[in-house]
Design an enzyme around this catalytic site. Structure first.
Site, mmCIF file in Angstrom:
data_model
loop_
_atom_site.group_PDB
_atom_site.id
_atom_site.type_symbol
_atom_site.label_atom_id
_atom_site.label_comp_id
_atom_site.label_asym_id
_atom_site.label_seq_id
_atom_site.Cartn_x
_atom_site.Cartn_y
_atom_site.Cartn_z
ATOM 1 N N GLY A 168 0.834 -1.209 0.000
ATOM 2 C CA GLY A 168 0.000 0.000 0.000
ATOM 3 C C GLY A 168 0.857 1.243 0.000
ATOM 4 O O GLY A 168 2.063 1.180 -0.282
ATOM 5 N N ASN A 169 0.260 2.372 0.287
ATOM 6 C CA ASN A 169 1.029 3.609 0.405
ATOM 7 C C ASN A 169 0.344 4.517 1.429
ATOM 8 O O ASN A 169 -0.691 4.168 1.986
ATOM 9 C CB ASN A 169 1.207 4.290 -0.955
ATOM 10 C CG ASN A 169 -0.119 4.652 -1.565
ATOM 11 O OD1 ASN A 169 -0.842 5.508 -1.053
ATOM 12 N ND2 ASN A 169 -0.477 3.999 -2.671
#
Ligand code: PMT
Length: 396
Positions: free
Chosen positions: A209-210
């Site tokens: 993810g980020n």
């Protein structure tokens, strides 16, 4: 009706014209707005809070705390709640405090915390209005972006005839209506917005993810919706809520899901603003069971995700297509390359080298680059204000 469900903070100060604020509040309420009155202590000498709370159905806010139980009145919450703050009447003293940030009453602290546009209807005697200090304060307030509703000429409280009378409530009401109508410039538009991160599953408990929070994309969605657009917001996993009924929200998790939802929605749209931080890669094969720790090194084969922006760029018919570029180096040239490669009309550049810009902050610092080679730089602002600037620029 344009004022339906609008949140208006009506500030009332110590002027003989305060009685007219009751009519103004009533006009707003009849038009479907919610009105919260904030009064200065001297405002209460001219009109009672009882009259005003009966009209608005809300307790009047005047003190920082309720005396009997110590409840704190949050000027910050009012600043976020409002679609408009209007101070009518505004005395010379209040204008001076607003211009110079002298936060010694609830009205001024609310003004200083205000995120919505502010209108000011001055009311005072002819000579006070003409005094250079009033003129200077008004100029300062205009320079902050506040809107001055000029006083009318006529007989003043002193019985002298001249300029200084607060504009009549009906005129102020019309002014507010036309202000919101101008804001409804996107009322025929359908706009697609992507926001937040994507999660690419590795196994049932882990993902790639980020740090995107969705704040920038959600601010854009609210801004478009507040101007009357029908917004389709395709949101990755975020913990934000949408407020406007004009927003149709589709929650997705992975880049693939965001891609599918965007491609399906795009043909019926007038514009798309792609603010999501989409994972460029996903694992080739997701593990069905939780991957166990063995202590050995581990390799994961990643394959590229589909590029939503590039796909919409190919599908584009008459739609306006706007992308974002989050950069860490060679910012401008990278952004221009992305704009060209993805067939975008505009790209909004934000750089992780700028303090307060990018992921998670409530602020951002952007430049807007157009395919025609124009570039506009903006200072650090709240994401709400940044959204306002972006929408003004791309629909100009
Ligand atoms: O959500 P916040 O915490 O408020 O943070 C806001 C933000 C930093 C996420 C936002 O301002 C921002 O910059 N979003 C784009 C981030 C990004 O992924 O940029 P990029 O340079 O990797 O991608 C360029 C453009 O292509 C973007 O419009 C992106 O949405 C789009 N893209 C990228 C990859 C992909 N597979 N599909 C895409 O559509």
């Amino acid at each position: 009706m344009i004022l339906e469900n609008k949140h208006i903070v009506l500030g009332i100060t110590g002027s003989i014209a305060a009685y007219k604020a009751a009519s103004l509040a009533r006009l707003f309420i009849k038009a479907g707005a919610e009105v919260q009155i904030v009064m200065t202590p001297s405002g209460k000498e001219f009109i009672t809070p009882v009259t005003l709370s009966a009209l608005t159905g809300k307790p009047v806010v005047s003190e920082f705390f309720t005396a009997n139980d110590g409840t704190w009145h949050s000027h910050v919450d009012l600043g976020l709640w409002a679609d408009l703050m209007i101070i009518a009447p505004a005395t010379a003293s209040t204008l001076g405090k607003m211009a110079n940030g002298i936060a010694d009453n609830m009205l001024i602290t609310t003004y200083l915390s205000m995120k919505a546009p502010v209108m000011i209807a001055p009311a005072m005697d002819l000579d006070m209005f003409a005094h250079p200090s009033t003129t200077r304060n008004i100029e300062m307030l205009k320079s902050y972006g506040n809107i001055i509703i000029e006083p009318a000429s006529g007989e003043l409280a002193s019985h002298i005839v001249g300029k200084g009378r607060m504009e009549e409530p009906e005129k102020i009401f019309e002014y507010v209506v036309s202000f919101f109508e101008k804001q409804q410039t996107l009322s025929k538009k359908k706009i697609l917005i992507t926001a937040g991160p994507t999660y690419e599953k590795i196994d049932p408990v882990r993902f790639i993810g980020n740090y995107s929070s969705g704040k920038m994309g959600f601010a854009l969605a609210e801004e478009c919706a507040s101007r009357g657009a029908k917004v389709t917001l395709i949101a990755g996993p975020v913990s934000l809520e949408t407020k406007s009924p004009n927003i149709h929200r589709i929650d997705v998790e992975s880049a693939e899901e965001m891609f599918e939802a965007s491609v399906e929605a795009f043909p019926s749209m007038d514009a798309a603003i792609l603010c999501a931080a989409v994972a460029d890669y996903k694992v080739k094969e997701q593990a069905k069971e939780k991957i166990k720790r063995t202590g050995d090194e581990m390799n994961m084969l990643l394959i590229p995700n589909k590029d939503i922006a590039a796909q919409l760029g190919q599908m584009k018919n008459k739609q306006l297509l706007v992308g974002f570029a989050l950069e860490t180096n060679d910012e401008e040239s990278n952004a221009i390359k992305k704009m060209e490669k993805k067939n975008l009309d505009f790209i909004v550049l934000n750089s992780l080298n700028d303090t307060g810009a990018g992921f998670q902050h409530d602020t951002n610092k952007i430049s807007i680059l157009s395919k025609n080679g124009e570039k506009e730089d903006f200072p650090l602002k709240s994401k709400k204000e940044v959204a306002f600037d972006i929408i003004n620029r791309i629909f100009n």
